[in-house]
Design a protein around this motif. Sequence first.
Motif, short mmCIF file in Angstrom:
data_model
loop_
_atom_site.label_atom_id
_atom_site.label_comp_id
_atom_site.label_asym_id
_atom_site.label_seq_id
_atom_site.Cartn_x
_atom_site.Cartn_y
_atom_site.Cartn_z
N PHE A 16 -9.17 -1.73 7.08
CA PHE A 16 -8.55 -0.48 6.60
C PHE A 16 -7.10 -0.70 6.20
CE2 PHE A 16 -6.18 3.45 7.45
CZ PHE A 16 -6.86 4.35 6.65
N VAL A 17 -6.33 -1.39 7.05
CA VAL A 17 -4.90 -1.59 6.79
C VAL A 17 -4.69 -2.42 5.52
CG1 VAL A 17 -2.79 -2.69 7.63
CG2 VAL A 17 -4.20 -1.33 9.19
N SER A 18 -5.44 -3.51 5.39
CA SER A 18 -5.28 -4.38 4.22
C SER A 18 -5.71 -3.66 2.94
CB SER A 18 -6.09 -5.67 4.38
OG SER A 18 -7.47 -5.39 4.59
N TYR A 19 -6.74 -2.84 3.03
CA TYR A 19 -7.17 -2.09 1.86
C TYR A 19 -6.10 -1.09 1.43
CZ TYR A 19 -9.87 0.93 -1.22
OH TYR A 19 -10.29 1.67 -2.31
N LYS A 20 -5.58 -0.33 2.40
CA LYS A 20 -4.58 0.68 2.07
C LYS A 20 -3.30 0.04 1.52
CE LYS A 20 -6.68 4.50 2.98
NZ LYS A 20 -6.94 5.49 1.89
N TRP A 21 -2.92 -1.11 2.10
CA TRP A 21 -1.71 -1.78 1.60
C TRP A 21 -1.92 -2.25 0.16
CZ3 TRP A 21 -0.77 -6.59 -0.43
CH2 TRP A 21 0.57 -6.93 -0.63
N SER A 22 -3.04 -2.87 -0.10
CA SER A 22 -3.28 -3.40 -1.44
C SER A 22 -3.52 -2.31 -2.48
CB SER A 22 -4.47 -4.37 -1.43
OG SER A 22 -5.62 -3.74 -0.91
N GLU A 23 -3.87 -1.10 -2.01
CA GLU A 23 -4.01 0.02 -2.94
C GLU A 23 -2.70 0.30 -3.66
OE1 GLU A 23 -6.44 3.26 -3.57
OE2 GLU A 23 -7.06 1.26 -4.16
N GLY A 24 -1.59 0.09 -2.96
CA GLY A 24 -0.28 0.30 -3.58
C GLY A 24 0.29 -0.94 -4.23
N HIS A 25 -0.44 -2.06 -4.17
CA HIS A 25 0.03 -3.32 -4.76
C HIS A 25 -1.14 -4.02 -5.45
CE1 HIS A 25 2.59 -2.35 -1.27
NE2 HIS A 25 3.58 -2.88 -1.96
N LYS A 26 -1.84 -3.29 -6.29
CA LYS A 26 -3.06 -3.81 -6.90
C LYS A 26 -2.80 -5.04 -7.76
CE LYS A 26 -5.76 0.48 -6.99
NZ LYS A 26 -6.48 1.46 -7.84
N ASP A 27 -1.80 -4.98 -8.60
CA ASP A 27 -1.53 -6.10 -9.50
C ASP A 27 -1.14 -7.36 -8.74
OD1 ASP A 27 -2.08 -4.55 -11.73
OD2 ASP A 27 0.00 -3.88 -11.94
N ALA A 28 -0.26 -7.20 -7.74
CA ALA A 28 0.17 -8.35 -6.94
C ALA A 28 -1.01 -8.92 -6.15
CB ALA A 28 1.29 -7.95 -5.99
N THR A 29 -1.85 -8.03 -5.64
CA THR A 29 -3.02 -8.49 -4.88
C THR A 29 -3.99 -9.24 -5.78
OG1 THR A 29 -2.83 -6.60 -3.38
CG2 THR A 29 -4.94 -7.75 -3.43
N ALA A 30 -4.24 -8.69 -6.97
CA ALA A 30 -5.15 -9.34 -7.92
C ALA A 30 -4.62 -10.71 -8.32
CB ALA A 30 -5.32 -8.47 -9.16
N GLU A 31 -3.32 -10.80 -8.54
CA GLU A 31 -2.72 -12.08 -8.92
C GLU A 31 -2.85 -13.10 -7.78
OE1 GLU A 31 1.67 -13.85 -10.28
OE2 GLU A 31 1.31 -11.68 -10.20
#
Length: 220
Positions: A16-31
């Motif tokens: 849950f925590v990692s999903y919510k964090w990456s929701e606000g950093h989608k581009d950085a997470t995808a990269e």
Amino acid sequence: MSMKFLLDLLPVILFFVSYKWSEGHKDATAEWLTQYLGFAVANGVVMAKQAPVLLATVVVVVATVLQVLILKILRKPVDRILWASLAIVVILGALTLWFNNEAFIMWKPTVVYWMMGVGFLVTEVILKKRMLRQMMGGQLDVPDAIWTRVGWAWAVFFVAMGFLNLYVAFVLYANDTDAWVTFKTWGTLALTLVFIVAQGVYLSRHALEPAGDAASGSRS
């Protein structure tokens, strides 16, 4: 028991925590995922839309592995259900990454729930091993027929939870992964706690009095 409970919750909370964090950093997470885990994705590129659930999938796989390692280091027994959960999350997690499709990891709770439902049906109802009584430390003296009913209740509960997860994931919130993640984390936890409390009340109502107490009560 409290430590085991926290270990059991660890993968769920981290997902849950990692999903919510990456929701606000989608581009950085995808990269980041493309750079370090691109080899595990069919086309080698992670899209920003799928990045949050893919990162959460990676995290839950790592967390489940750590869960097993911690128990091993502490020389604690690793339940069969945990070994099975590890295998399921690794397989479905790998498929989620490779196909860049969250549908695979969405099936994970259902598979685990159904597996646990079958486990309770076999151990509690068919074999009557009374694992529930052992898990409770033998604190309640309850008629055998009541343990069988409770075993049935747990089996039905887990089967129902499996179907509920599929309904939420693919029907109710078919296009809303965020809603499914929230339900998976907090909704299922709340339902499980309510069910546990209900089972506790049911068992306490059918608990037998100790022989000494019953004898003293009859003398009075």
